[in-house]
Design a protein around this motif. Structure first.
Motif, PDB file in Angstrom:
ATOM      1  N   ILE A   1     -19.250 -35.025   2.200  1.00 11.32           N
ATOM      2  CA  ILE A   1     -19.244 -34.684   0.775  1.00 11.32           C
ATOM      3  C   ILE A   1     -19.511 -33.182   0.633  1.00 11.32           C
ATOM      4  N   HIS A   2     -18.772 -32.518  -0.243  1.00 12.43           N
ATOM      5  CA  HIS A   2     -18.992 -31.102  -0.487  1.00 12.43           C
ATOM      6  C   HIS A   2     -20.257 -30.897  -1.320  1.00 12.43           C
ATOM      7  N   ILE A   3     -20.977 -29.840  -1.017  1.00 11.82           N
ATOM      8  CA  ILE A   3     -22.174 -29.468  -1.773  1.00 11.82           C
ATOM      9  C   ILE A   3     -21.797 -28.315  -2.701  1.00 11.82           C
ATOM     10  N   THR A   4     -22.004 -28.524  -3.989  1.00 11.75           N
ATOM     11  CA  THR A   4     -21.629 -27.525  -4.985  1.00 11.75           C
ATOM     12  C   THR A   4     -22.615 -26.366  -4.991  1.00 11.75           C
ATOM     13  N   ASN A   5     -22.107 -25.172  -5.216  1.00 18.98           N
ATOM     14  CA  ASN A   5     -22.933 -23.975  -5.337  1.00 18.98           C
ATOM     15  C   ASN A   5     -23.616 -24.008  -6.705  1.00 18.98           C
ATOM     16  N   LEU A   6     -24.895 -24.370  -6.741  1.00 21.07           N
ATOM     17  CA  LEU A   6     -25.600 -24.541  -8.012  1.00 21.07           C
ATOM     18  C   LEU A   6     -25.845 -23.221  -8.729  1.00 21.07           C
ATOM     19  N   THR A   7     -25.913 -22.125  -7.992  1.00 19.83           N
ATOM     20  CA  THR A   7     -26.105 -20.837  -8.655  1.00 19.83           C
ATOM     21  C   THR A   7     -24.917 -20.520  -9.558  1.00 19.83           C
ATOM     22  N   ARG A   8     -23.729 -20.677  -9.021  1.00 20.55           N
ATOM     23  CA  ARG A   8     -22.532 -20.454  -9.827  1.00 20.55           C
ATOM     24  C   ARG A   8     -22.398 -21.512 -10.906  1.00 20.55           C
TER      25      ARG A   8
ATOM     26  N   LYS B   1     -10.770 -34.713  -0.387  1.00 16.55           N
ATOM     27  CA  LYS B   1     -10.143 -34.567  -1.702  1.00 16.55           C
ATOM     28  C   LYS B   1     -10.252 -33.153  -2.267  1.00 16.55           C
ATOM     29  N   TRP B   2     -10.754 -32.249  -1.471  1.00 18.59           N
ATOM     30  CA  TRP B   2     -11.037 -30.939  -2.042  1.00 18.59           C
ATOM     31  C   TRP B   2      -9.754 -30.135  -2.289  1.00 18.59           C
ATOM     32  N   ILE B   3      -9.884 -29.166  -3.216  1.00 22.16           N
ATOM     33  CA  ILE B   3      -8.783 -28.271  -3.577  1.00 22.16           C
ATOM     34  C   ILE B   3      -9.162 -26.878  -3.092  1.00 22.16           C
ATOM     35  N   PRO B   4      -8.295 -26.195  -2.351  1.00 23.18           N
ATOM     36  CA  PRO B   4      -8.651 -24.888  -1.779  1.00 23.18           C
ATOM     37  C   PRO B   4      -9.163 -23.869  -2.795  1.00 23.18           C
ATOM     38  N   ARG B   5      -8.636 -23.873  -3.997  1.00 23.19           N
ATOM     39  CA  ARG B   5      -9.074 -22.862  -4.964  1.00 23.19           C
ATOM     40  C   ARG B   5     -10.501 -23.096  -5.462  1.00 23.19           C
ATOM     41  N   MET B   6     -11.091 -24.250  -5.098  1.00 21.32           N
ATOM     42  CA  MET B   6     -12.482 -24.523  -5.468  1.00 21.32           C
ATOM     43  C   MET B   6     -13.465 -24.010  -4.421  1.00 21.32           C
ATOM     44  N   ALA B   7     -12.960 -23.368  -3.360  1.00 17.57           N
ATOM     45  CA  ALA B   7     -13.824 -22.893  -2.277  1.00 17.57           C
ATOM     46  C   ALA B   7     -14.968 -22.001  -2.759  1.00 17.57           C
ATOM     47  N   PRO B   8     -14.750 -21.065  -3.736  1.00 15.48           N
ATOM     48  CA  PRO B   8     -15.860 -20.212  -4.179  1.00 15.48           C
ATOM     49  C   PRO B   8     -17.018 -20.987  -4.804  1.00 15.48           C
ATOM     50  N   TYR B   9     -16.755 -22.229  -5.250  1.00  6.51           N
ATOM     51  CA  TYR B   9     -17.796 -23.012  -5.920  1.00  6.51           C
ATOM     52  C   TYR B   9     -18.456 -24.020  -4.980  1.00  6.51           C
ATOM     53  N   ILE B  10     -18.093 -24.010  -3.706  1.00  8.51           N
ATOM     54  CA  ILE B  10     -18.653 -24.942  -2.720  1.00  8.51           C
ATOM     55  C   ILE B  10     -19.502 -24.159  -1.722  1.00  8.51           C
ATOM     56  N   SER B  11     -20.739 -24.614  -1.558  1.00  3.64           N
ATOM     57  CA  SER B  11     -21.648 -23.901  -0.642  1.00  3.64           C
ATOM     58  C   SER B  11     -21.720 -24.553   0.741  1.00  3.64           C
ATOM     59  N   GLY B  12     -21.238 -25.768   0.879  1.00  4.32           N
ATOM     60  CA  GLY B  12     -21.277 -26.432   2.175  1.00  4.32           C
ATOM     61  C   GLY B  12     -20.821 -27.869   2.063  1.00  4.32           C
ATOM     62  N   LYS B  13     -21.085 -28.655   3.116  1.00  4.68           N
ATOM     63  CA  LYS B  13     -20.728 -30.071   3.080  1.00  4.68           C
ATOM     64  C   LYS B  13     -21.766 -30.869   3.857  1.00  4.68           C
ATOM     65  N   ARG B  14     -21.905 -32.105   3.449  1.00  5.43           N
ATOM     66  CA  ARG B  14     -22.919 -32.961   4.083  1.00  5.43           C
ATOM     67  C   ARG B  14     -22.440 -34.399   4.040  1.00  5.43           C
ATOM     68  N   LYS B  15     -22.351 -35.016   5.213  1.00  8.10           N
ATOM     69  CA  LYS B  15     -21.928 -36.414   5.331  1.00  8.10           C
ATOM     70  C   LYS B  15     -20.599 -36.675   4.620  1.00  8.10           C
TER      71      LYS B  15
END
Length: 201
Positions: free
Chosen positions: A42-49, A26-40
């Protein structure tokens, strides 16, 4: 009210699962800078940002609250329902924590909005028509005023002409009367002379 430091703790954010995003499908390409990875899956959000954006949001909310602005807090997920209600009640804000299913109420609201827009459009149209009628009346009043002024001027000219004509007529009658009197006087004298001529001395 002085702005305070926002205590944003990354460990607490991880503890409550803030880093869990949406499914990878379900991800949107423009959200790539806010995603740090993926697991099972599910995308893992970049908590620093996320922490930086959260701090900026807190500043924005603080400034708005300082100016007396009102807030509407919305959270309809099952896990957020109680938190949204308790937090907004403490902050004296408005909140929505229940989903509004699409039913006849939606149609009623949309119909009301649409009817309001139609009424507003009709009112504007009526207002424009009223303005047009008012303008037409103003033009007719101006024309009537001009016609009245022209009529008064024409009547004044007619009065002057009538007075001049009467004076001229009176003068002509006086001249004619004088002429007739003179003619009659001459005829009387001639008749008297003729009578004297026929008399025997």
């Amino acid at each position: 009210m002085a702005r305070s430091y926002w205590d944003i703790n990354l460990e607490e954010m991880i503890g409550v699962g803030v880093h869990f995003g949406h499914g990878t499908r379900k991800w949107i390409p423009r959200m790539a800078p806010y995603i740090s990875g993926k697991r099972k899956g599910i995308h893992i959000t970049n908590l620093t940002r996320t922490a930086c954006s959260l701090s900026e949001t807190c500043d924005l909310v603080f400034d708005a609250a300082s100016r007396g602005k009102h807030f509407l807090i919305v959270g309809t997920k099952d896990k957020a329902v109680d938190s949204v209600a308790s937090a907004t009640i403490r902050a004296r804000c408005h909140y929505v924590n229940k989903k509004w299913l699409g039913d006849n109420r939606n149609q009623t609201i949309f119909s009301t909005i649409r009817n309001s827009e139609e009424l507003r459009g009709g009112a504007i149209e009526q207002l424009e028509k009223a303005r047009a009628r008012l303008r037409k009346l103003e033009i007719e009043a101006e024309n009537y005023k001009n016609e009245s002024i022209h009529f008064e001027q024409q009547r004044a000219r007619n009065k002057v002409r009538q007075r001049v004509f009467q004076q001229a007529l009176q003068g002509a009658l006086e001249t004619l009367n004088s002429y007739l009197n003179n003619e009659l006087h001459l005829r009387t004298i001639s008749a008297n002379i003729g009578m004297l001529g026929t008399m025997k001395i």
